[in-house]
Scaffold this motif. Structure first.
Motif, PDB file in Angstrom:
ATOM      1  N   ILE A  29      -5.210 -36.640 -23.535  1.00  0.00           N
ATOM      2  CA  ILE A  29      -5.988 -37.755 -24.065  1.00  0.00           C
ATOM      3  C   ILE A  29      -7.009 -37.225 -25.068  1.00  0.00           C
ATOM      4  CG2 ILE A  29      -7.634 -39.569 -23.432  1.00  0.00           C
ATOM      5  CD1 ILE A  29      -6.126 -39.777 -20.774  1.00  0.00           C
ATOM      6  N   GLN A  30      -7.020 -37.871 -26.237  1.00  0.00           N
ATOM      7  CA  GLN A  30      -7.885 -37.405 -27.338  1.00  0.00           C
ATOM      8  C   GLN A  30      -9.092 -38.301 -27.571  1.00  0.00           C
ATOM      9  OE1 GLN A  30      -4.991 -37.286 -30.473  1.00  0.00           O
ATOM     10  NE2 GLN A  30      -4.406 -35.154 -30.025  1.00  0.00           N
ATOM     11  N   GLY A  31      -9.077 -39.497 -27.023  1.00  0.00           N
ATOM     12  CA  GLY A  31     -10.203 -40.401 -27.251  1.00  0.00           C
ATOM     13  C   GLY A  31     -10.398 -41.337 -26.084  1.00  0.00           C
ATOM     14  N   PHE A  32     -11.569 -41.966 -26.041  1.00  0.00           N
ATOM     15  CA  PHE A  32     -11.896 -42.902 -24.983  1.00  0.00           C
ATOM     16  C   PHE A  32     -12.731 -44.018 -25.590  1.00  0.00           C
ATOM     17  CE2 PHE A  32     -14.809 -43.612 -21.075  1.00  0.00           C
ATOM     18  CZ  PHE A  32     -14.122 -44.764 -20.739  1.00  0.00           C
ATOM     19  N   THR A  33     -12.227 -45.253 -25.496  1.00  0.00           N
ATOM     20  CA  THR A  33     -12.962 -46.409 -25.992  1.00  0.00           C
ATOM     21  C   THR A  33     -13.968 -46.831 -24.936  1.00  0.00           C
ATOM     22  OG1 THR A  33     -11.025 -47.140 -27.251  1.00  0.00           O
ATOM     23  CG2 THR A  33     -12.769 -48.768 -26.848  1.00  0.00           C
ATOM     24  N   LEU A  34     -15.240 -46.489 -25.196  1.00  0.00           N
ATOM     25  CA  LEU A  34     -16.278 -46.753 -24.210  1.00  0.00           C
ATOM     26  C   LEU A  34     -16.572 -48.234 -24.101  1.00  0.00           C
ATOM     27  CD1 LEU A  34     -18.722 -43.859 -25.153  1.00  0.00           C
ATOM     28  CD2 LEU A  34     -17.334 -44.009 -23.101  1.00  0.00           C
ATOM     29  N   GLN A  35     -16.784 -48.692 -22.886  1.00  0.00           N
ATOM     30  CA  GLN A  35     -17.218 -50.055 -22.632  1.00  0.00           C
ATOM     31  C   GLN A  35     -18.659 -50.007 -22.129  1.00  0.00           C
ATOM     32  OE1 GLN A  35     -15.249 -52.593 -23.387  1.00  0.00           O
ATOM     33  NE2 GLN A  35     -13.558 -51.209 -23.925  1.00  0.00           N
ATOM     34  N   ALA A  36     -19.491 -50.795 -22.738  1.00  0.00           N
ATOM     35  CA  ALA A  36     -20.908 -50.764 -22.362  1.00  0.00           C
ATOM     36  C   ALA A  36     -21.073 -51.120 -20.882  1.00  0.00           C
ATOM     37  CB  ALA A  36     -21.683 -51.767 -23.229  1.00  0.00           C
ATOM     38  N   GLY A  37     -21.804 -50.253 -20.190  1.00  0.00           N
ATOM     39  CA  GLY A  37     -22.131 -50.530 -18.793  1.00  0.00           C
ATOM     40  C   GLY A  37     -20.965 -50.429 -17.818  1.00  0.00           C
ATOM     41  N   TYR A  38     -19.917 -49.694 -18.186  1.00  0.00           N
ATOM     42  CA  TYR A  38     -18.778 -49.612 -17.252  1.00  0.00           C
ATOM     43  C   TYR A  38     -19.217 -48.853 -16.003  1.00  0.00           C
ATOM     44  CZ  TYR A  38     -17.858 -44.686 -18.480  1.00  0.00           C
ATOM     45  OH  TYR A  38     -17.938 -43.328 -18.653  1.00  0.00           O
ATOM     46  N   SER A  39     -18.654 -49.295 -14.839  1.00  0.00           N
ATOM     47  CA  SER A  39     -19.062 -48.722 -13.544  1.00  0.00           C
ATOM     48  C   SER A  39     -17.940 -47.932 -12.882  1.00  0.00           C
ATOM     49  CB  SER A  39     -19.504 -49.850 -12.596  1.00  0.00           C
ATOM     50  OG  SER A  39     -18.443 -50.781 -12.412  1.00  0.00           O
ATOM     51  N   VAL A  40     -16.870 -47.725 -13.620  1.00  0.00           N
ATOM     52  CA  VAL A  40     -15.719 -47.026 -13.054  1.00  0.00           C
ATOM     53  C   VAL A  40     -15.945 -45.527 -13.156  1.00  0.00           C
ATOM     54  CG1 VAL A  40     -13.215 -46.763 -13.166  1.00  0.00           C
ATOM     55  CG2 VAL A  40     -14.275 -48.943 -13.826  1.00  0.00           C
ATOM     56  N   GLN A  41     -15.539 -44.786 -12.130  1.00  0.00           N
ATOM     57  CA  GLN A  41     -15.582 -43.329 -12.174  1.00  0.00           C
ATOM     58  C   GLN A  41     -14.346 -42.832 -12.926  1.00  0.00           C
ATOM     59  OE1 GLN A  41     -14.799 -40.407  -8.713  1.00  0.00           O
ATOM     60  NE2 GLN A  41     -17.036 -40.657  -8.754  1.00  0.00           N
ATOM     61  N   ILE A  42     -14.555 -42.190 -14.076  1.00  0.00           N
ATOM     62  CA  ILE A  42     -13.461 -41.732 -14.932  1.00  0.00           C
ATOM     63  C   ILE A  42     -13.532 -40.216 -15.045  1.00  0.00           C
ATOM     64  CG2 ILE A  42     -12.467 -41.837 -17.251  1.00  0.00           C
ATOM     65  CD1 ILE A  42     -13.571 -44.682 -17.465  1.00  0.00           C
ATOM     66  N   ILE A  43     -12.398 -39.549 -14.866  1.00  0.00           N
ATOM     67  CA  ILE A  43     -12.345 -38.088 -14.925  1.00  0.00           C
ATOM     68  C   ILE A  43     -11.312 -37.689 -15.970  1.00  0.00           C
ATOM     69  CG2 ILE A  43     -12.029 -35.961 -13.621  1.00  0.00           C
ATOM     70  CD1 ILE A  43     -12.532 -37.522 -11.064  1.00  0.00           C
ATOM     71  N   LEU A  44     -11.787 -37.047 -17.044  1.00  0.00           N
ATOM     72  CA  LEU A  44     -10.904 -36.615 -18.141  1.00  0.00           C
ATOM     73  C   LEU A  44     -10.981 -35.100 -18.353  1.00  0.00           C
ATOM     74  CD1 LEU A  44     -11.573 -39.476 -20.733  1.00  0.00           C
ATOM     75  CD2 LEU A  44      -9.727 -39.284 -19.062  1.00  0.00           C
ATOM     76  N   VAL A  45     -11.340 -34.366 -17.319  1.00  0.00           N
ATOM     77  CA  VAL A  45     -11.411 -32.908 -17.406  1.00  0.00           C
ATOM     78  C   VAL A  45     -10.038 -32.357 -17.805  1.00  0.00           C
ATOM     79  CG1 VAL A  45     -11.790 -30.803 -16.073  1.00  0.00           C
ATOM     80  CG2 VAL A  45     -13.265 -32.794 -15.707  1.00  0.00           C
ATOM     81  N   ASP A  46     -10.061 -31.290 -18.674  1.00  0.00           N
ATOM     82  CA  ASP A  46      -8.827 -30.640 -19.144  1.00  0.00           C
ATOM     83  C   ASP A  46      -7.974 -31.568 -19.997  1.00  0.00           C
ATOM     84  OD1 ASP A  46      -9.426 -28.184 -17.917  1.00  0.00           O
ATOM     85  OD2 ASP A  46      -8.543 -28.830 -16.023  1.00  0.00           O
ATOM     86  N   ASN A  47      -8.620 -32.422 -20.771  1.00  0.00           N
ATOM     87  CA  ASN A  47      -7.985 -33.183 -21.833  1.00  0.00           C
ATOM     88  C   ASN A  47      -8.613 -32.745 -23.159  1.00  0.00           C
ATOM     89  OD1 ASN A  47      -6.161 -35.743 -20.949  1.00  0.00           O
ATOM     90  ND2 ASN A  47      -7.662 -35.283 -19.336  1.00  0.00           N
ATOM     91  N   PRO A  48      -7.922 -32.950 -24.278  1.00  0.00           N
ATOM     92  CA  PRO A  48      -8.509 -32.564 -25.572  1.00  0.00           C
ATOM     93  C   PRO A  48      -9.872 -33.182 -25.828  1.00  0.00           C
ATOM     94  CG  PRO A  48      -6.179 -32.978 -25.839  1.00  0.00           C
ATOM     95  CD  PRO A  48      -6.519 -33.367 -24.433  1.00  0.00           C
ATOM     96  N   ILE A  49     -10.098 -34.411 -25.319  1.00  0.00           N
ATOM     97  CA  ILE A  49     -11.374 -35.083 -25.572  1.00  0.00           C
ATOM     98  C   ILE A  49     -12.547 -34.303 -24.982  1.00  0.00           C
ATOM     99  CG2 ILE A  49     -11.222 -36.536 -23.521  1.00  0.00           C
ATOM    100  CD1 ILE A  49     -12.570 -38.759 -25.066  1.00  0.00           C
TER     101      ILE A  49
END
Length: 953
Positions: free
Chosen positions: A372-392
């Motif tokens: 994964i190279q990008g992440f479209t941020l959502q204001a105030g999102y409450s989800v736990q997201i883990i993108l370790v070891d991705n190009p981003i």
């Protein structure tokens, strides 16, 4: 005056009828008294001679016949003896959550014509599940999970046509899943059964295709964490009633059947941690699916499938290391119930966009090690997201999704009900209703929950509510329940600590605990659908009142009689009733004594019933207790299905091995008497000698001579550290053969051992072989010298196929077993090893035109390096003569002895010379022995199915 006499006579008859109706059937009383004598920690009100009339805790009766025994979580200990089979009207037996209940199930467990519930959850039972269990034609619930059972699933269970619940999980069961073949039954015949729970065992082989058909009504198929191989059969798609399928943590291969998506009622699908290959399965149409885990398989690389976004009921999508690639669709995250997306170690790329309408239940998106190279941020999102070891996250990004958050378990605990919790003393706990009490505690295990958000307090509140509704609707003495510490283990089970608080007082009595335990063990409690299949393991309850439970019975008899005829008549009637009760008690005691042939035996007299012994003596319990230092653990030298074995030193200095039966594995008194009489007549240098026995204080103990160097099995496997060269193996073979020959030809009466194997050949300090363990032996009367028809018993791998087919036992059955033992001496291999049967393998591999018959690959290297290949060839010849399919073609044991003597002469040995002088002459000292008397017959067989490798042609 005449009217008074008539009234008196009528009242006497009334009292007699009343007393008669209150007395427990004498046979049932004798059976319960036998159980009471061999069980520890029975309820304190198990006293008197009328269990039904006196209301013994855990005992329910109808018409003075015992119909139910429910004794959960009372710290009961002992074993289940065959005496229990005398309860002919028994319908329910539940001894769950008593870890002290150990030993094997007796074959007599199949002798209950009316039993509907056999529930032994969370005990310590071991050994094989007896095939006789298939005789319980009325059985509806069979729960043997969380014990220590070994061996195969008895095919005879397929005969239980009324079975609804079958739970054999969390044992050590092995072998294949049995299915019918026209001549033997199998589990495919259980068309009414809704639950197959077989997880956490050691089952192997392929899942049989004919296990499944459209006739089955299964809703739960749980085969997780076994050793199953082969592919998933396409016939699984025919069972459209299925709701939970767990095949994870096996070694399954090949593609997932295309028709899997026919299972439109499946809510939980676990196929993870196998070696499945081929295309990613198409789950389109499985609209009931909540939880899917396909992780850690070898599927072909594939684009993100459309069904990711179409499963409207999905809560958890777990697909780690499955070779999927492409960009995740935004629609996936808007699924209404979605809680977890775990897709790490794949090839997902592009930009992660969860959209603005993502599920309000979404807790975790784990996409570690993707592209994964990008992440479209959502204001105030409450989800736990883990993108370790991705190009981003390369280049040292400090974004929160570029680090792995610290793991934290849910700290959920049932809140107090609008009150302030109390500070309690004396091990009491404050309940949700803020009362100090001693709760009944245990753990609820949910094998396939449909949710992954364990921090959701509302879902556990629904579980608490369901528990209280069940308890109150069944009038249980429960004030409140508390749940805490929900945790997920490595098997993907959700487990939750449960506390149940008493109502009306601060502790439960025995009856209350047994009733609550039974409600949880027999699945009367139905959790909310989201929790799926469950089981409960209760803790022993140590907080009983300590006094005898009071009966709720009351009687107006005295008032009635007093009003009718006055105090004088009342005294007369009470005397009559007492006399009748005394007669009934004596009758019950007489019936109980029928099962105890030693009841009138005084070892210091020659009164009737004295065993006719030759050389063995009767030891007192106190004498054996002193010789073992009160049966201390330091003197324990072995254990097995029979019980424990202790080293003892008698007052004369003799070293002995004392085999002490566990409470419950005991034979009937008559059988024990017969066995000691038989063993006392056996005297030969190659047969283990019985020194004596003990039969008092509810004990059955056998005292044997002590054999220093353990079993032949230990030495062949290397566990003992004793090196057996070819010379020593020949001497051992000769000694064992002479021992068996003695049993056949010289013992009075002749004895067929029926369990010749390397575990039952012991080696003394000079490596002399001694035949041991006569637990399955069969003495032959004068009319039985040709053969005797009897139930098949023996050990898998050594069992005579002809005996199995005909049930006709002859001395040649021992010869067959001895032939297998000879092959074991040659190869140091178990008779059945990795599914291969040694007899068949040797026959197929041997070539008589070549040196050592071309068997060098099979021979133990110590044997193969022996000095005389000719002696080895002759030894093979003898072994194969012994395992001829037809008994008439096998030699007698006297012929076997003579042939081994000739083989020894070929090898340059004197057959009549002694063995090694002492164990000190061995290259390595023996160490870490399991004692030879441990009776660890892991595959002891007593009728029913033989594995394919042993089936006679």
């Amino acid at each position: 005056m005449m009217s008074w006499r008539i009234h008196l006579s009528l009242l006497v008859v009334l009292v007699q009828v009343s007393v008669l109706a209150a007395w427990t059937d004498p046979y049932d009383f004798a059976a319960l008294r036998s159980l009471k004598d061999i069980w520890d920690n029975v309820p304190p009100n198990w006293s008197g001679a009328d269990p039904c009339g006196d209301g013994w805790s855990g005992i329910s009766c109808i018409n003075n016949r015992v119909v139910s025994i429910t004794l959960a979580s009372i710290n009961l200990s002992g074993q289940l003896s065959s005496d229990i089979a005398k309860l002919a009207e028994l319908q329910t037996l539940d001894l769950s959550y008593n870890e002290g209940m150990t030993g094997p199930l007796p074959s007599a467990i199949g002798n209950f014509p009316k039993l509907t519930s056999l529930i032994l959850v969370g005990c310590g039972f071991s050994g094989q599940i007896p095939p006789s269990i298939g005789s319980l034609q009325q059985l509806v619930y069979l729960s043997l999970n969380s014990n220590k059972f070994v061996g195969e699933i008895p095919p005879t269970i397929g005969n239980l046509s009324n079975l609804y619940w079958l739970d054999l999980a969390d044992n050590k069961l092995s072998g294949k899943i049995p299915v019918s073949d026209g001549s033997t039954p199998g589990l495919d015949m259980l068309v009414k059964t809704k639950h197959f729970h077989f997880g956490n065992n050691q089952l192997s082989g392929e899942i049989p295709p004919n296990l499944f058909s459209s006739k089955l009504t299964l809703i739960h198929l749980l085969l997780e964490n076994n050793q199953l191989t082969g592919s998933i059969p396409s016939t699984l798609g025919f069972v459209q009633t299925l709701e939970v399928v767990r095949l994870d943590r096996n070694s399954l291969i090949g593609p997932v059947p295309r028709n899997l998506n026919n299972l439109t009622s499946v809510q939980e699908l676990f196929l993870a941690n196998n070696r499945l290959a081929g295309p990613l399965p198409n789950l389109t149409g499985m609209n009931s699916l909540n939880y899917v885990d396909l992780s850690n398989n070898s599927f072909a690389a594939t684009e993100i499938p459309p069904w990711f976004s179409s499963l409207q009921s999905l809560t958890s999508l777990i697909m780690e290391n499955t070779h999927i690639q492409g960009q995740l669709p935004v629609a996936l995250f808007s699924l209404f119930q979605l809680q977890t997306v775990a897709l790490k170690n794949n090839r997902i790329n592009g930009t992660l966009n969860i959209g603005s309408n993502y599920s309000n239940q979404l807790q975790l998106i784990d996409l570690q090690n993707n592209s994964i190279q990008g992440f479209t941020l959502q204001a105030g999102y409450s989800v736990q997201i883990i993108l370790v070891d991705n190009p981003i996250c390369n280049g040292g990004s400090t974004q929160s999704f570029c680090s792995i958050p610290r793991q934290s378990n849910s700290s959920y605990s049932t809140p107090a009900e609008n009150c302030t919790p109390l500070s309690c003393t004396s091990n009491k706990i404050s309940s949700p209703s803020c009362k100090c009490a001693y709760p009944y505690m245990g753990t609820l295990f949910f094998r396939a929950p449909s949710f992954s958000n364990y921090r959701n307090s509302s879902i556990f509140a629904s579980l608490e509510q369901a528990l209280m509704v069940t308890f109150r609707s069944h009038s249980m003495p429960v004030d409140s329940v508390s749940l805490s510490n929900p945790t997920k283990n490595l098997d993907d089970y959700l487990y939750v600590t449960l506390q149940i608080f008493p109502s009306g007082q601060d502790y439960f009595n025995h009856t209350g605990i047994s009733e609550i335990g039974f409600m949880l063990s027999n699945q009367t409690f139905k959790p909310p659908p989201a929790f799926g299949p469950f089981f409960f393991i209760g803790n022993s309850y140590p907080y009983f009142s300590g006094g005898t439970e009071r009966s709720n019975k009351s009687s107006n008899t005295g008032i009635i009689i007093g009003a009718a005829v006055g105090g004088t008549v009342l005294v007369l009637l009470l005397l009559l009733a007492g006399f009748y009760a005394f007669r009934q008690k004596k009758r019950a005691e007489t019936e109980a004594k029928k099962s105890d042939p030693f009841a009138s035996w005084d070892p210091n007299t020659n009164s009737g019933g004295v065993p006719q012994l030759k050389g063995a003596r009767c030891f007192s319990y106190e004498e054996l207790k002193r010789s073992t230092n009160n049966f201390s653990e330091t003197n324990e030298i072995g254990s097995g299905g029979y019980g424990k074995v202790y080293r003892g030193i008698l007052s004369n200095g003799q070293l002995v091995a004392i085999k002490r039966a566990q409470q419950g594995s005991m034979q009937g008194g008559l059988e024990f008497k017969t066995e000691i009489e038989l063993l006392s007549r056996v005297h030969h240098k190659n047969v283990v000698s019985l020194v004596g026995f003990c039969f008092e204080h509810g004990e059955q103990m056998l005292v044997y001579e002590y054999i220093a160097n353990g079993t032949l099995k230990d030495s062949l496997s290397g566990r003992s550290g004793i090196r057996l060269d070819w010379m020593r193996r020949l001497r051992i073979a000769l000694g064992a053969a002479r021992g068996v020959q003695y049993l056949h030809d010289l013992a009075n009466p002749p004895i067929i051992h029926r369990d010749i194997k390397s575990n039952n050949i012991l080696l003394d300090e000079r490596l002399n072989a001694k035949v041991a363990d006569f637990g399955l032996s069969k003495p032959l009367g004068e009319s039985e010298r040709g053969h005797v028809t009897t139930q098949v018993k023996g050990t898998m791998g050594y069992l005579d196929p002809e005996y199995y087919m005909t049930q006709q036992l002859t001395e040649k059955s021992d010869v067959y077993s001895f032939g297998v033992l000879l092959l074991e001496l040659l190869t140091s291999r178990s008779p059945i090893e990795k599914g291969k049967y040694i007899v068949r393998e040797v026959k197929q591999a041997m070539d008589m035109t070549k040196d050592m018959y071309n068997l060098q690959a099979f021979l133990d290297p110590i044997v193969a390096s022996g000095m005389s290949s000719r002696s080895i060839e002759k030894f093979v010849d003898l072994s194969l003569r012994c395992v001829q399919e037809s008994g008439i073609n096998r030699p007698t044991m006297s012929e076997v002895v003579k042939e081994i003597e000739r083989i020894m002469e070929i090898a340059g040995l004197n057959p009549n010379a002694e063995s090694a002088s002492t164990s000190a002459t061995y290259e390595e000292e023996s160490k870490g022995l399991n004692h030879p008397y441990s009776n660890e017959s892991m595959f002891a067989y007593s009728g029913g199915y033989l594995p394919p490798k042993l089936e006679p042609k």
